[in-house]
Design a protein around this motif. Sequence first.
Motif, PDB file in Angstrom:
ATOM      1  N   GLY A  95       3.338  13.936   2.836  1.00 19.11           N
ATOM      2  CA  GLY A  95       4.128  13.336   3.829  1.00 19.11           C
ATOM      3  C   GLY A  95       4.170  11.767   4.140  1.00 19.11           C
ATOM      4  N   GLY A  96       4.636  11.148   5.257  1.00 16.87           N
ATOM      5  CA  GLY A  96       5.000   9.976   5.001  1.00 16.87           C
ATOM      6  C   GLY A  96       3.895   9.038   5.691  1.00 16.87           C
ATOM      7  N   ASN A  97       4.398   8.182   6.422  1.00 17.87           N
ATOM      8  CA  ASN A  97       3.196   7.340   7.060  1.00 17.87           C
ATOM      9  C   ASN A  97       2.837   7.636   8.660  1.00 17.87           C
ATOM     10  OD1 ASN A  97       5.626   6.529   8.910  1.00 17.87           O
ATOM     11  ND2 ASN A  97       5.747   4.450   7.987  1.00 17.87           N
ATOM     12  N   GLY A  98       3.496   8.870   8.964  1.00 16.02           N
ATOM     13  CA  GLY A  98       2.922   9.532   9.956  1.00 16.02           C
ATOM     14  C   GLY A  98       3.329   8.791  11.367  1.00 16.02           C
ATOM     15  N   GLY A  99       4.139   7.738  11.380  1.00 17.21           N
ATOM     16  CA  GLY A  99       4.453   7.196  12.465  1.00 17.21           C
ATOM     17  C   GLY A  99       3.517   6.074  12.936  1.00 17.21           C
ATOM     18  N   GLN A 100       2.191   5.990  12.194  1.00 15.46           N
ATOM     19  CA  GLN A 100       1.065   5.379  12.414  1.00 15.46           C
ATOM     20  C   GLN A 100       1.545   3.804  12.331  1.00 15.46           C
ATOM     21  OE1 GLN A 100      -1.576   6.401  13.893  1.00 15.46           O
ATOM     22  NE2 GLN A 100      -0.405   8.380  14.139  1.00 15.46           N
ATOM     23  N   GLN A 101       2.285   3.425  11.079  1.00 16.09           N
ATOM     24  CA  GLN A 101       2.429   2.061  10.841  1.00 16.09           C
ATOM     25  C   GLN A 101       3.739   1.456  10.975  1.00 16.09           C
ATOM     26  OE1 GLN A 101       1.361   1.698   6.668  1.00 16.09           O
ATOM     27  NE2 GLN A 101      -0.738   2.524   6.991  1.00 16.09           N
ATOM     28  N   ASN A 102       3.849   0.409  11.332  1.00 17.85           N
ATOM     29  CA  ASN A 102       5.230  -0.448  11.388  1.00 17.85           C
ATOM     30  C   ASN A 102       6.368  -0.373  10.330  1.00 17.85           C
ATOM     31  OD1 ASN A 102       7.379  -1.995  12.202  1.00 17.85           O
ATOM     32  ND2 ASN A 102       6.359  -3.346  13.325  1.00 17.85           N
ATOM     33  N   LEU A 103       7.185   0.262  10.193  1.00 19.19           N
ATOM     34  CA  LEU A 103       8.038   0.302   9.151  1.00 19.19           C
ATOM     35  C   LEU A 103       8.649  -0.869   8.648  1.00 19.19           C
ATOM     36  CD1 LEU A 103      10.286   3.445   9.655  1.00 19.19           C
ATOM     37  CD2 LEU A 103       8.688   3.213   8.101  1.00 19.19           C
ATOM     38  N   TYR A 104       8.800  -2.171   9.436  1.00 20.83           N
ATOM     39  CA  TYR A 104       9.053  -3.348   9.186  1.00 20.83           C
ATOM     40  C   TYR A 104       7.991  -3.810   8.204  1.00 20.83           C
ATOM     41  CZ  TYR A 104      10.296  -8.340   9.534  1.00 20.83           C
ATOM     42  OH  TYR A 104      10.579  -9.542   8.912  1.00 20.83           O
ATOM     43  N   PHE A 105       7.057  -3.401   8.025  1.00 22.37           N
ATOM     44  CA  PHE A 105       5.681  -3.678   7.150  1.00 22.37           C
ATOM     45  C   PHE A 105       5.871  -2.850   5.871  1.00 22.37           C
ATOM     46  CE2 PHE A 105       4.582  -6.022  10.705  1.00 22.37           C
ATOM     47  CZ  PHE A 105       4.734  -7.369  10.288  1.00 22.37           C
ATOM     48  N   THR A 106       5.937  -1.646   6.177  1.00 22.66           N
ATOM     49  CA  THR A 106       5.821  -0.338   5.340  1.00 22.66           C
ATOM     50  C   THR A 106       6.793   0.150   4.811  1.00 22.66           C
ATOM     51  OG1 THR A 106       5.294   1.038   6.763  1.00 22.66           O
ATOM     52  CG2 THR A 106       3.362  -0.278   6.108  1.00 22.66           C
ATOM     53  N   GLY A 107       7.978  -0.133   5.407  1.00 24.04           N
ATOM     54  CA  GLY A 107       9.234   0.747   5.042  1.00 24.04           C
ATOM     55  C   GLY A 107       9.848   0.080   3.913  1.00 24.04           C
ATOM     56  N   TYR A 108      10.872   1.022   3.274  1.00 26.66           N
ATOM     57  CA  TYR A 108      11.642   0.333   1.894  1.00 26.66           C
ATOM     58  C   TYR A 108      12.836  -0.464   2.564  1.00 26.66           C
ATOM     59  CZ  TYR A 108       9.107   3.899  -0.472  1.00 26.66           C
ATOM     60  OH  TYR A 108       8.076   4.705  -0.973  1.00 26.66           O
ATOM     61  N   ASN A 109      12.948  -1.674   1.924  1.00 24.50           N
ATOM     62  CA  ASN A 109      13.986  -2.586   2.431  1.00 24.50           C
ATOM     63  C   ASN A 109      15.145  -2.662   1.478  1.00 24.50           C
ATOM     64  OD1 ASN A 109      15.052  -4.724   3.995  1.00 24.50           O
ATOM     65  ND2 ASN A 109      14.301  -6.467   2.282  1.00 24.50           N
ATOM     66  N   VAL A 110      16.224  -2.525   1.904  1.00 22.86           N
ATOM     67  CA  VAL A 110      17.628  -2.548   1.151  1.00 22.86           C
ATOM     68  C   VAL A 110      17.572  -4.067   0.837  1.00 22.86           C
ATOM     69  CG1 VAL A 110      20.295  -2.127   0.845  1.00 22.86           C
ATOM     70  CG2 VAL A 110      18.469  -0.468   2.235  1.00 22.86           C
ATOM     71  N   ASP A 111      17.499  -4.449  -0.336  1.00 27.32           N
ATOM     72  CA  ASP A 111      17.459  -5.957  -0.660  1.00 27.32           C
ATOM     73  C   ASP A 111      19.016  -6.563  -0.420  1.00 27.32           C
ATOM     74  OD1 ASP A 111      19.050  -5.594  -2.801  1.00 27.32           O
ATOM     75  OD2 ASP A 111      17.344  -5.672  -4.273  1.00 27.32           O
ATOM     76  N   LYS A 112      19.105  -7.749  -0.733  1.00 25.58           N
ATOM     77  CA  LYS A 112      20.322  -8.533  -0.635  1.00 25.58           C
ATOM     78  C   LYS A 112      21.557  -7.957  -1.708  1.00 25.58           C
ATOM     79  CE  LYS A 112      18.885 -12.336  -3.660  1.00 25.58           C
ATOM     80  NZ  LYS A 112      19.607 -13.283  -4.277  1.00 25.58           N
ATOM     81  N   ASP A 113      21.135  -7.439  -2.686  1.00 26.50           N
ATOM     82  CA  ASP A 113      22.073  -6.864  -3.494  1.00 26.50           C
ATOM     83  C   ASP A 113      22.398  -5.565  -3.378  1.00 26.50           C
ATOM     84  OD1 ASP A 113      22.072  -9.241  -5.006  1.00 26.50           O
ATOM     85  OD2 ASP A 113      20.315  -8.669  -6.127  1.00 26.50           O
ATOM     86  N   GLY A 114      21.750  -4.873  -2.410  1.00 30.67           N
ATOM     87  CA  GLY A 114      22.072  -3.559  -1.806  1.00 30.67           C
ATOM     88  C   GLY A 114      21.097  -2.440  -2.609  1.00 30.67           C
TER      89      GLY A 114
END
Length: 170
Positions: A95-114
């Motif tokens: 499973g994933g982060n179970g909704g326990q953590q803030n995705l701003y810090f633990t999510g995957y970011n699409v960088d400036k190059d996409g």
Amino acid sequence: MIKLFKQLLLLVVIVAAASSCIPNEKVIYIQNKEDVAELGLDTLIELSRQDYKLQPNDILLINFYSREQSAVEKFYPLLLRTNALGSNMARGGGGGNGGQQNLYFTGYNVDKDGNVEINALGRIEAAGLTTEELKYRLEDLIKEQEGVNDILVNVKLDGIRYTLNPQIDK
């Protein structure tokens, strides 16, 4: 005389209020006024919905699922592997982060190059794809590069939540 005037005024107010009501079927919300005038009140304009295409600075929640814990844990960042995944995967998860953590810090970011950088896969181009297209691309890459055939990937778009309160100038 005053009593008759009050009764007449009350009657005028009631008639005006009753005649100003229109049924909900006739109300057209958020429509282009020019198109509504041409079509009439009984026709609604159909909106064409387009799937959202990922773009730089989007934040994604990407989960990997497999019957074997070792098949998916290498795709997660070290922070998620040690904190959130330990308890979820031990219960048969993947499973994933179970909704326990803030995705701003633990999510995957699409960088400036996409691109999205995923452990063991490297940088994958994500800009211009829908979340579903990215999901299938990741599944195909994992099957091709890692040889894991029972992999399932879940991609969801998330980000910083905000609320807009429009201020109407008078």
